[in-house]
Scaffold this active site. Structure first.
Site, PDB file in Angstrom:
ATOM      1  N   HIS A 242       0.749  -1.160  -0.040  1.00 55.66           N
ATOM      2  CA  HIS A 242      -0.073   0.036  -0.028  1.00 55.66           C
ATOM      3  C   HIS A 242       0.878   1.129  -0.014  1.00 55.66           C
ATOM      4  O   HIS A 242       2.092   1.094   0.020  1.00 55.66           O
ATOM      5  CB  HIS A 242      -0.869   0.064   1.342  1.00 55.66           C
ATOM      6  CG  HIS A 242      -0.469  -0.081   2.530  1.00 55.66           C
ATOM      7  ND1 HIS A 242       0.672   0.924   2.920  1.00 55.66           N
ATOM      8  CD2 HIS A 242      -0.363  -0.913   3.566  1.00 55.66           C
ATOM      9  CE1 HIS A 242       0.917   0.551   4.145  1.00 55.66           C
ATOM     10  NE2 HIS A 242       0.211  -0.705   4.470  1.00 55.66           N
TER      11      HIS A 242
ATOM     12  N   HIS B 299       4.237   1.257   2.172  1.00 56.09           N
ATOM     13  CA  HIS B 299       5.298   0.630   1.506  1.00 56.09           C
ATOM     14  C   HIS B 299       5.799   1.232   0.359  1.00 56.09           C
ATOM     15  O   HIS B 299       6.975   1.536   0.283  1.00 56.09           O
ATOM     16  CB  HIS B 299       4.884  -0.845   1.010  1.00 56.09           C
ATOM     17  CG  HIS B 299       4.094  -1.812   2.154  1.00 56.09           C
ATOM     18  ND1 HIS B 299       2.948  -1.852   2.114  1.00 56.09           N
ATOM     19  CD2 HIS B 299       4.570  -2.066   3.160  1.00 56.09           C
ATOM     20  CE1 HIS B 299       2.546  -2.783   2.931  1.00 56.09           C
ATOM     21  NE2 HIS B 299       3.437  -2.695   3.969  1.00 56.09           N
TER      22      HIS B 299
ATOM     23  N   LYS C  94      -5.682   6.477  10.759  1.00 59.32           N
ATOM     24  CA  LYS C  94      -4.769   5.601  10.339  1.00 59.32           C
ATOM     25  C   LYS C  94      -5.213   4.678   9.269  1.00 59.32           C
ATOM     26  O   LYS C  94      -6.663   4.682   9.074  1.00 59.32           O
ATOM     27  CB  LYS C  94      -4.513   4.462  11.564  1.00 59.32           C
ATOM     28  CG  LYS C  94      -3.121   4.032  11.771  1.00 59.32           C
ATOM     29  CD  LYS C  94      -2.934   3.220  12.857  1.00 59.32           C
ATOM     30  CE  LYS C  94      -1.554   2.309  12.614  1.00 59.32           C
ATOM     31  NZ  LYS C  94      -1.429   1.432  13.828  1.00 59.32           N
TER      32      LYS C  94
ATOM     33  N   CYS D 274       2.100  -9.015  17.406  1.00 56.27           N
ATOM     34  CA  CYS D 274       3.451  -8.572  17.521  1.00 56.27           C
ATOM     35  C   CYS D 274       4.579  -9.425  17.366  1.00 56.27           C
ATOM     36  O   CYS D 274       5.824  -9.125  17.204  1.00 56.27           O
ATOM     37  CB  CYS D 274       3.487  -7.548  18.876  1.00 56.27           C
ATOM     38  SG  CYS D 274       2.465  -6.438  18.919  1.00 56.27           S
TER      39      CYS D 274
ATOM     40  N   LYS E  95      -7.431  -1.657   6.904  1.00 54.33           N
ATOM     41  CA  LYS E  95      -8.549  -2.250   5.839  1.00 54.33           C
ATOM     42  C   LYS E  95      -9.926  -2.209   6.564  1.00 54.33           C
ATOM     43  O   LYS E  95     -10.723  -1.940   5.705  1.00 54.33           O
ATOM     44  CB  LYS E  95      -8.097  -4.024   6.051  1.00 54.33           C
ATOM     45  CG  LYS E  95      -7.601  -4.276   4.640  1.00 54.33           C
ATOM     46  CD  LYS E  95      -7.446  -5.885   4.727  1.00 54.33           C
ATOM     47  CE  LYS E  95      -6.560  -6.582   4.098  1.00 54.33           C
ATOM     48  NZ  LYS E  95      -6.426  -7.861   4.348  1.00 54.33           N
TER      49      LYS E  95
ATOM     50  N   CYS F 114      -2.110  -5.974  25.024  1.00 56.62           N
ATOM     51  CA  CYS F 114      -0.920  -5.598  24.062  1.00 56.62           C
ATOM     52  C   CYS F 114      -1.378  -4.041  23.620  1.00 56.62           C
ATOM     53  O   CYS F 114      -2.685  -4.053  23.132  1.00 56.62           O
ATOM     54  CB  CYS F 114      -1.073  -6.523  22.989  1.00 56.62           C
ATOM     55  SG  CYS F 114      -0.312  -5.688  21.590  1.00 56.62           S
TER      56      CYS F 114
ATOM     57  N   CYS G 127       1.997 -11.861  22.777  1.00 60.68           N
ATOM     58  CA  CYS G 127       1.171 -11.382  21.710  1.00 60.68           C
ATOM     59  C   CYS G 127       1.565 -11.733  20.123  1.00 60.68           C
ATOM     60  O   CYS G 127       2.718 -11.585  19.622  1.00 60.68           O
ATOM     61  CB  CYS G 127       1.313  -9.750  21.494  1.00 60.68           C
ATOM     62  SG  CYS G 127       0.094  -9.069  20.189  1.00 60.68           S
TER      63      CYS G 127
ATOM     64  N   HIS H 291      -2.313  -4.166  19.768  1.00 59.65           N
ATOM     65  CA  HIS H 291      -3.409  -4.666  19.160  1.00 59.65           C
ATOM     66  C   HIS H 291      -4.707  -4.837  20.066  1.00 59.65           C
ATOM     67  O   HIS H 291      -5.710  -5.308  19.613  1.00 59.65           O
ATOM     68  CB  HIS H 291      -2.938  -6.117  18.901  1.00 59.65           C
ATOM     69  CG  HIS H 291      -2.198  -6.148  17.580  1.00 59.65           C
ATOM     70  ND1 HIS H 291      -0.780  -6.292  18.049  1.00 59.65           N
ATOM     71  CD2 HIS H 291      -2.188  -6.534  16.424  1.00 59.65           C
ATOM     72  CE1 HIS H 291      -0.052  -6.171  16.922  1.00 59.65           C
ATOM     73  NE2 HIS H 291      -0.950  -6.308  15.818  1.00 59.65           N
TER      74      HIS H 291
END
Ligand code: MSP
Length: 644
Positions: free
Chosen positions: A18, A21, A296, A129, A299, A143, A126, A146
């Protein structure tokens, strides 16, 4: 010959590539091209990270074996890069034999040295991670990344004696001020290192729990922890330990990452290198995050930006220009198609495009399309040449310092300066008055400067730069260019060279509201729904995490020209340039009270104008009756330190 080695993170193959990257890889490509233009021998490495729990889970979800799955997604990355005009020298995959061998040889070396030991460990693991958390690090038992409850796992594992290298690392960072840049990330790492003792790093996973990894050379019941495996890619590709490439390129290594993976790169990696007796890298360049309208990318919000879609819609070169220009390296930036179109129209179509089309058409009108011979220089010509030197020197220095946006801005001083030069020298009047010699000088000054601009833009917009040069009758050849010398050299465009008749490199784009992609509309809806759900009066931890508070020093204070209660406060928070904050403090403090003091500012508050003055943050203060006190650290800390 100097050498330059640039790396991107190797991307996890659990999701399609995306915008994030693409940004890192485009920055790497542009740094690589920049160093090629400086005449250096360069190597540019990217690739994919293919081991670990995450990948196994994603493969299972897709009904594929890990092998099938990693092959498919890795190919999506390697296929994408040429479409964005990215020319990497190598594409590494952690499942390749060359890498497996290299990881095992490093592990063996560190093990033989006594820096890896076997021990029992119980911790909160986790899976998202792929790491253990200590009690202290968990938030409400969850965590912090997450927000899921980690699993408590007690098992025997191998540990790397990372703690042994803590003092060395602090000293290395302090004695190499550019080791981690920009400065704010250096400060973040230093405060992390100083705040708590560095723990040893668990570097194995028992095969009973995870098989998809690189087997430890000294215990076949274990595979290597994915980060210990992944970081080594940077030396695998250079054929460590004996390869010629390693000898040549390792001394000039620059890593490029976003802030999400600062700790593995700034703490794990240098200590691993030290233990393996390999020189530390030269620079770790850390950038911020791309947000979509301040949210952020994710998806579930449906707001993931696909780079190829943007490049196909607006042109690869405009897309590359936009992301390099828009993000101040180190800070977060917001992506929107409106902003992209705004820059495309203003900077590319208007400023640069117009410069080219006006100059080419005038050369055709006045000199039959051939570069004229210049006459004597006048004051205006000397001035514009000086501006050219400054703007190119600024561009080059900024690219060396990883300040890409600032570098492009500097080059645009020349682009805009040349448009003004045309307006003030008025070639059409010179032509009308028959002042051919003066006209020749003016046109030559423009065309030679345009050649220089085109050359400088090759790292940013490779194809557009080559086309601009072609329009100026020049065949692009990277090896023939000496970028550093371009600042002072004058007169490389030869009189008599035939120019293209016209130039339409960046047509204007209209982004009408109707054209807005469906995706963005859905993203808006989702954002609204998410907001409504969480409107219960509480700020949850992620809300709090969004607030970026930093310590800074007040450099100067001025009265707001238009409001008695407001002050214009310049604060240094360790960034390229100080922030201006418009603060309602005039009733309580004189400028002298504030200058030199450390304050806490909310650094990621959306910039806005207050009575006509831009405010880039908020100073924290507390009011008690008619007294106001500033929030300030109890003793001095480095500018840019984060409040957490
Ligand atoms: N596999 C590890 C890296 C190992 S390197 C030895 C990893 N992979 S990742 O796929 O999650 O890639 C993270 C990187 O992708 C970031 O550091 C950054 O380069 C890029 N980006 C992903 N999302 C991003 C944004 N939203 N904004 C900017 N870049 C981000 O971590």
């Amino acid at each position: 010959m100097d050498s330059f080695f640039i790396t991107t993170p190797i991307y996890y193959v659990n999701a399609k590539p995306h915008l994030g990257h693409a940004y890192t890889t485009i920055v790497a490509d542009s740094m690589n091209r920049f160093h090629r233009l400086l005449g250096e021998d360069t190597y540019f490495l990217t690739g994919t990270d293919e081991h670990g729990d995450k990948i196994v889970q994603a493969a299972e979800k897709n009904g594929q074996t890990p092998r099938q799955y990693v092959d498919t997604i890795s190919k999506m990355f390697s296929d994408l890069w040429p479409n964005l005009q990215i020319e990497n020298s190598d594409f590494i995959r952690t499942t390749q034999e060359r890498h497996i061998k290299c990881v095992q040889s490093v592990l063996q070396k560190v093990y033989d040295k006594g820096d890896i030991y076997f021990g029992e460990y119980g911790g909160h693991y986790c899976f998202g991670c792929e790491r253990f958390y200590t009690e202290k690090e968990l938030v409400d038992g969850k965590c912090p990344q997450h927000e899921t409850k980690p699993e408590y796992i007690a098992e025997k594992n191998y540990f790397f004696k990372m703690s042994k290298y803590q003092d060395w690392l602090i000293e290395h960072i302090n004695s190499h001020p550019d080791f981690i840049r920009p400065e704010r990330y250096k400060n973040e790492v230093l405060s992390l290192l100083k705040s708590g003792a560095l723990e040893d790093l668990c570097i194995s996973r028992p095969k009973t729990r995870l098989e998809w990894g690189i087997e430890l050379p000294f215990d076949s019941d274990y595979v290597t922890y994915v980060w210990f495996d992944a970081l080594i890619n940077y030396i695998t590709a250079l054929e460590y330990p004996d390869g010629e490439k390693f000898k040549k390129f390792w001394p000039g290594v620059n890593h490029l990452v976003a802030k999400d993976i600062l700790k593995p790169h700034a703490v794990f990696w240098p200590t691993m290198l030290k233990a393996a007796e390999i020189e530390p890298y030269q620079h770790l360049n850390v950038h911020g995050y791309w947000l979509i309208k301040d949210t952020k990318m994710s998806k579930s919000l449906g707001n993931v930006v696909e780079p190829l879609e943007m490049a196909q819609k607006y042109g690869v070169n405009a897309f590359r220009y936009f992301i390099l220009r828009e993000m101040v390296f180190g800070s977060d930036a917001s992506f929107s198609e409106e902003a992209l179109v705004g820059r495309l129209n203003a900077d590319l179509a208007n400023d640069l495009g117009n410069l080219f089309s006006r100059s080419l058409s005038m050369t055709h009108k006045y000199f039959e399309g051939k570069v004229p011979t210049p006459g004597d220089s006048g004051e205006e010509d000397v001035e514009i040449k000086k501006l050219g030197r400054e703007s190119m020197a600024g561009f080059q220095q900024c690219f060396l310092d990883a300040k890409f946006s600032r570098g492009i801005e500097s080059l645009w001083n020349l682009v805009r300066g040349l448009n003004k030069y045309i307006d003030s020298t008025q070639p059409w009047t010179l032509y009308k008055n028959g002042e051919t010699s003066r006209l020749g000088t003016v046109m030559y000054v423009m065309l030679e400067n345009m050649r220089k601009i085109a050359v400088h833009l090759w790292p940013v917009m490779p194809e557009a730069s080559e086309k601009m040069l072609e329009q100026l009758g020049i065949d692009f050849c990277c090896e023939k260019i000496n970028l550093a010398a371009e600042i002072d050299i004058w007169g490389l465009i030869e009189p008599g060279t035939e120019l293209a008749r016209s130039s339409n490199l960046f047509p204007r784009v209209d982004l009408s509201a109707a054209e807005k992609p469906e995706k963005q509309k859905t993203a808006k809806k989702n954002k609204k729904a998410a907001k409504e759900e969480s409107d219960d009066g509480f700020a949850d931890f992620t809300d709090f995490q969004k607030i970026d508070m930093r310590v800074g020093t007040v450099l100067s204070v001025n009265k707001h020209p238009d409001a008695d209660k407001l002050l214009l406060v310049k604060v240094d928070i360790g960034e390229e340039s100080p922030r201006q904050v418009v603060a309602g403090l005039a009733e309580f403090f004189t400028p002298e009270d504030l200058e030199g003091r450390q304050v806490v500012i909310v650094a990621n508050l959306k910039p806005r104008k207050l009575r006509g003055e831009m405010s880039q943050g908020m100073i924290l203060a507390v009011r008690d009756g008619d007294k106001m006190q500033l929030m300030t650290p109890s003793s001095d800390v480095s500018n840019g330190c984060k409040i957490s």
